[in-house]
Motif scaffolding. Structure first.
Motif, PDB file in Angstrom:
ATOM      1  N   UNK A   6       0.629  -0.693  -0.485  1.00 57.58           N
ATOM      2  CA  UNK A   6       0.162  -0.063  -0.075  1.00 57.58           C
ATOM      3  C   UNK A   6       0.681   1.331   0.176  1.00 57.58           C
ATOM      4  N   UNK A   7       0.062   2.224  -0.737  1.00 56.84           N
ATOM      5  CA  UNK A   7       1.235   3.476  -0.642  1.00 56.84           C
ATOM      6  C   UNK A   7       1.032   3.884   0.930  1.00 56.84           C
ATOM      7  N   UNK A   8      -0.224   4.304   1.279  1.00 58.77           N
ATOM      8  CA  UNK A   8      -0.794   4.836   2.559  1.00 58.77           C
ATOM      9  C   UNK A   8       0.090   3.844   3.679  1.00 58.77           C
ATOM     10  N   UNK A   9       1.058   2.687   3.666  1.00 57.89           N
ATOM     11  CA  UNK A   9       0.970   1.931   4.996  1.00 57.89           C
ATOM     12  C   UNK A   9       1.997   2.465   5.754  1.00 57.89           C
ATOM     13  N   UNK A  10       3.138   3.086   5.320  1.00 61.09           N
ATOM     14  CA  UNK A  10       4.406   3.884   6.439  1.00 61.09           C
ATOM     15  C   UNK A  10       3.693   4.696   7.366  1.00 61.09           C
TER      16      UNK A  10
END
Length: 97
Positions: free
Chosen positions: A82-86
């Motif tokens: 995911x792009x927003x995982x971190x």
């Protein structure tokens, strides 16, 4: 393997641009400039597909296949999904009156 697919993708992309630019338009004759179809057929003067249209079709198919292949290979290659995982999530408090 990814570098090979990228190289094929770029070559096909450049070849596709060249083939499309070399094609003659549907109403490229003198009658097309004045709104006429150029012949008395029902669907215009276009006949059977010539070599350039067949090359365009095959280049487009190869371009789409390499695009999908690169997407799948890069998805498997990356560790995050995911792009927003971190990213950190912040909560906001309501405004005070």
């Amino acid at each position: 393997m990814i570098y090979f697919v990228i190289a094929v993708h770029v070559v096909v992309c450049l070849f596709l641009i060249g083939v499309v630019l070399l094609q003659q338009g549907k109403s490229a004759d003198l009658a097309g400039a004045f709104g006429g179809q150029g012949s008395q057929t029902a669907f215009g003067p276009r006949g059977a597909a010539n070599l350039l249209t067949k090359l365009t079709t095959w280049c487009a198919v190869i371009f789409m296949i390499t695009s999908i292949t690169l997407t799948v290979m890069m998805q498997k290659h990356s560790s995050t999904h995911s792009v927003l995982e971190g990213t950190k999530t912040t909560t906001s408090a309501p405004a005070k009156k």
